[in-house]
Design a protein around this motif. Sequence first.
Motif, PDB file in Angstrom:
ATOM      1  N   PHE A   1     -36.998  45.136  34.534  1.00  0.00           N
ATOM      2  CA  PHE A   1     -38.394  44.784  34.246  1.00  0.00           C
ATOM      3  C   PHE A   1     -38.946  43.703  35.187  1.00  0.00           C
ATOM      4  O   PHE A   1     -40.082  43.258  35.002  1.00  0.00           O
ATOM      5  CB  PHE A   1     -38.538  44.333  32.790  1.00  0.00           C
ATOM      6  N   ASN A   2     -38.115  43.266  36.154  1.00  0.00           N
ATOM      7  CA  ASN A   2     -38.511  42.244  37.107  1.00  0.00           C
ATOM      8  C   ASN A   2     -38.997  40.972  36.399  1.00  0.00           C
ATOM      9  O   ASN A   2     -40.098  40.471  36.665  1.00  0.00           O
ATOM     10  CB  ASN A   2     -39.578  42.779  38.070  1.00  0.00           C
ATOM     11  N   ARG A   3     -38.151  40.491  35.492  1.00  0.00           N
ATOM     12  CA  ARG A   3     -38.477  39.290  34.723  1.00  0.00           C
ATOM     13  C   ARG A   3     -37.254  38.399  34.653  1.00  0.00           C
ATOM     14  O   ARG A   3     -36.176  38.760  35.095  1.00  0.00           O
ATOM     15  CB  ARG A   3     -38.951  39.689  33.333  1.00  0.00           C
ATOM     16  N   SER A   4     -37.410  37.268  34.022  1.00  0.00           N
ATOM     17  CA  SER A   4     -36.319  36.303  33.885  1.00  0.00           C
ATOM     18  C   SER A   4     -35.316  36.772  32.819  1.00  0.00           C
ATOM     19  O   SER A   4     -35.723  37.246  31.746  1.00  0.00           O
ATOM     20  CB  SER A   4     -36.893  34.943  33.470  1.00  0.00           C
ATOM     21  N   PRO A   5     -34.023  36.605  33.079  1.00  0.00           N
ATOM     22  CA  PRO A   5     -33.025  36.959  32.053  1.00  0.00           C
ATOM     23  C   PRO A   5     -33.226  36.180  30.753  1.00  0.00           C
ATOM     24  O   PRO A   5     -32.911  36.684  29.671  1.00  0.00           O
ATOM     25  CB  PRO A   5     -31.685  36.583  32.707  1.00  0.00           C
ATOM     26  N   GLU A   6     -33.770  34.991  30.858  1.00  0.00           N
ATOM     27  CA  GLU A   6     -34.027  34.171  29.663  1.00  0.00           C
ATOM     28  C   GLU A   6     -34.941  34.906  28.671  1.00  0.00           C
ATOM     29  O   GLU A   6     -34.825  34.732  27.466  1.00  0.00           O
ATOM     30  CB  GLU A   6     -34.640  32.834  30.093  1.00  0.00           C
ATOM     31  N   GLU A   7     -35.829  35.731  29.184  1.00  0.00           N
ATOM     32  CA  GLU A   7     -36.749  36.477  28.319  1.00  0.00           C
ATOM     33  C   GLU A   7     -36.030  37.548  27.505  1.00  0.00           C
ATOM     34  O   GLU A   7     -36.584  38.084  26.553  1.00  0.00           O
ATOM     35  CB  GLU A   7     -37.850  37.125  29.156  1.00  0.00           C
ATOM     36  N   PHE A   8     -34.807  37.863  27.885  1.00  0.00           N
ATOM     37  CA  PHE A   8     -34.072  38.928  27.217  1.00  0.00           C
ATOM     38  C   PHE A   8     -32.876  38.403  26.430  1.00  0.00           C
ATOM     39  O   PHE A   8     -31.978  39.162  26.076  1.00  0.00           O
ATOM     40  CB  PHE A   8     -33.633  39.982  28.243  1.00  0.00           C
ATOM     41  N   ARG A   9     -32.894  37.108  26.154  1.00  0.00           N
ATOM     42  CA  ARG A   9     -31.865  36.528  25.279  1.00  0.00           C
ATOM     43  C   ARG A   9     -31.933  37.221  23.928  1.00  0.00           C
ATOM     44  O   ARG A   9     -33.026  37.433  23.392  1.00  0.00           O
ATOM     45  CB  ARG A   9     -32.162  35.049  25.047  1.00  0.00           C
ATOM     46  N   PRO A  10     -30.801  37.547  23.343  1.00  0.00           N
ATOM     47  CA  PRO A  10     -30.857  38.186  22.022  1.00  0.00           C
ATOM     48  C   PRO A  10     -31.354  37.213  20.958  1.00  0.00           C
ATOM     49  O   PRO A  10     -31.158  36.002  21.065  1.00  0.00           O
ATOM     50  CB  PRO A  10     -29.414  38.589  21.749  1.00  0.00           C
ATOM     51  N   ARG A  11     -32.018  37.778  19.962  1.00  0.00           N
ATOM     52  CA  ARG A  11     -32.426  36.991  18.798  1.00  0.00           C
ATOM     53  C   ARG A  11     -31.213  36.752  17.917  1.00  0.00           C
ATOM     54  O   ARG A  11     -30.116  37.231  18.181  1.00  0.00           O
ATOM     55  CB  ARG A  11     -33.494  37.746  18.006  1.00  0.00           C
ATOM     56  N   GLU A  12     -31.436  36.070  16.819  1.00  0.00           N
ATOM     57  CA  GLU A  12     -30.355  35.809  15.872  1.00  0.00           C
ATOM     58  C   GLU A  12     -29.848  37.120  15.276  1.00  0.00           C
ATOM     59  O   GLU A  12     -30.573  38.112  15.273  1.00  0.00           O
ATOM     60  CB  GLU A  12     -30.826  34.864  14.757  1.00  0.00           C
ATOM     61  N   THR A  13     -28.616  37.106  14.804  1.00  0.00           N
ATOM     62  CA  THR A  13     -28.118  38.280  14.095  1.00  0.00           C
ATOM     63  C   THR A  13     -28.906  38.392  12.787  1.00  0.00           C
ATOM     64  O   THR A  13     -29.396  37.392  12.262  1.00  0.00           O
ATOM     65  CB  THR A  13     -26.609  38.162  13.799  1.00  0.00           C
ATOM     66  N   PRO A  14     -29.053  39.604  12.239  1.00  0.00           N
ATOM     67  CA  PRO A  14     -29.859  39.770  11.028  1.00  0.00           C
ATOM     68  C   PRO A  14     -29.335  38.908   9.874  1.00  0.00           C
ATOM     69  O   PRO A  14     -28.185  39.063   9.450  1.00  0.00           O
ATOM     70  CB  PRO A  14     -29.721  41.257  10.708  1.00  0.00           C
ATOM     71  N   PRO A  15     -30.150  38.000   9.363  1.00  0.00           N
ATOM     72  CA  PRO A  15     -29.676  37.064   8.342  1.00  0.00           C
ATOM     73  C   PRO A  15     -29.478  37.680   6.962  1.00  0.00           C
ATOM     74  O   PRO A  15     -28.764  37.120   6.128  1.00  0.00           O
ATOM     75  CB  PRO A  15     -30.774  35.998   8.305  1.00  0.00           C
ATOM     76  N   GLY A  16     -30.079  38.817   6.707  1.00  0.00           N
ATOM     77  CA  GLY A  16     -29.968  39.419   5.372  1.00  0.00           C
ATOM     78  C   GLY A  16     -28.541  39.753   4.982  1.00  0.00           C
ATOM     79  O   GLY A  16     -28.157  39.625   3.814  1.00  0.00           O
ATOM     80  N   TRP A  17     -27.731  40.179   5.952  1.00  0.00           N
ATOM     81  CA  TRP A  17     -26.333  40.503   5.649  1.00  0.00           C
ATOM     82  C   TRP A  17     -25.572  39.238   5.272  1.00  0.00           C
ATOM     83  O   TRP A  17     -24.733  39.249   4.369  1.00  0.00           O
ATOM     84  CB  TRP A  17     -25.682  41.198   6.841  1.00  0.00           C
ATOM     85  N   THR A  18     -25.871  38.143   5.948  1.00  0.00           N
ATOM     86  CA  THR A  18     -25.234  36.868   5.605  1.00  0.00           C
ATOM     87  C   THR A  18     -25.668  36.421   4.224  1.00  0.00           C
ATOM     88  O   THR A  18     -24.860  35.893   3.449  1.00  0.00           O
ATOM     89  CB  THR A  18     -25.570  35.800   6.669  1.00  0.00           C
ATOM     90  N   GLU A  19     -26.923  36.657   3.897  1.00  0.00           N
ATOM     91  CA  GLU A  19     -27.392  36.303   2.557  1.00  0.00           C
ATOM     92  C   GLU A  19     -26.632  37.100   1.502  1.00  0.00           C
ATOM     93  O   GLU A  19     -26.210  36.546   0.481  1.00  0.00           O
ATOM     94  CB  GLU A  19     -28.899  36.548   2.435  1.00  0.00           C
ATOM     95  N   HIS A  20     -26.425  38.395   1.741  1.00  0.00           N
ATOM     96  CA  HIS A  20     -25.616  39.204   0.816  1.00  0.00           C
ATOM     97  C   HIS A  20     -24.227  38.593   0.649  1.00  0.00           C
ATOM     98  O   HIS A  20     -23.729  38.449  -0.468  1.00  0.00           O
ATOM     99  CB  HIS A  20     -25.458  40.640   1.331  1.00  0.00           C
ATOM    100  N   ALA A  21     -23.581  38.252   1.781  1.00  0.00           N
ATOM    101  CA  ALA A  21     -22.233  37.682   1.722  1.00  0.00           C
ATOM    102  C   ALA A  21     -22.232  36.367   0.952  1.00  0.00           C
ATOM    103  O   ALA A  21     -21.337  36.126   0.125  1.00  0.00           O
ATOM    104  CB  ALA A  21     -21.688  37.476   3.132  1.00  0.00           C
ATOM    105  N   ALA A  22     -23.225  35.523   1.206  1.00  0.00           N
ATOM    106  CA  ALA A  22     -23.295  34.224   0.534  1.00  0.00           C
ATOM    107  C   ALA A  22     -23.471  34.394  -0.975  1.00  0.00           C
ATOM    108  O   ALA A  22     -22.831  33.687  -1.771  1.00  0.00           O
ATOM    109  CB  ALA A  22     -24.439  33.396   1.124  1.00  0.00           C
ATOM    110  N   ILE A  23     -24.295  35.336  -1.380  1.00  0.00           N
ATOM    111  CA  ILE A  23     -24.509  35.589  -2.812  1.00  0.00           C
ATOM    112  C   ILE A  23     -23.208  36.057  -3.460  1.00  0.00           C
ATOM    113  O   ILE A  23     -22.828  35.587  -4.542  1.00  0.00           O
ATOM    114  CB  ILE A  23     -25.642  36.616  -3.011  1.00  0.00           C
TER     115      ILE A  23
END
Length: 160
Positions: free
Chosen positions: A86-108
């Motif tokens: 895409f001819n852009r900075s690699p920083e723009e393609f950093r992954p977001r956080e892992t989906p928190p809902g699964w962690t919430e299930h585990a915590a519950i």
Amino acid sequence: MGQGARASAMRRDGIRLSELDTCYADEHDAEFVRGRHFLEWGDELRELKREGRLEDALALVLEIIEATERGQEAEARNAQVRARYFNRSPEEFRPRETPPGWTEHAAIILRKMGRLEDEIAVIDRWIAHAGPQERWVGQTQPKLLERRAKAVALLEKRSA
């Protein structure tokens, strides 16, 4: 069908993929649990919890969390490819956080089992993969931080 599922199916069918489609396929395939994509497990996880099969539910959700982390790692490895494509900075393609809902299930589940130390640990695991808060999307993240604080307080109360 999403880009990852499409690219993965094309690869299985022997179709040569572009470098970008290879990224999509690699990320998608990294996120499989027991032969299915992690997004396909929500109903079964809820059913296990409803049935009181907490050990089985916990085992499944921990596998799902691991799959989301593998997907995040694949996205991070592919940032350079996307940046070039895409001819852009690699920083723009950093992954977001892992989906928190699964962690919430585990915590519950862990709270129901009285395993406060493990509840805190699973939330800390998510925090380690979450990245900067300004990139978080949704309502679950603040709830996880509140849940962690409450688990710490309960643990301290138990120890007193």
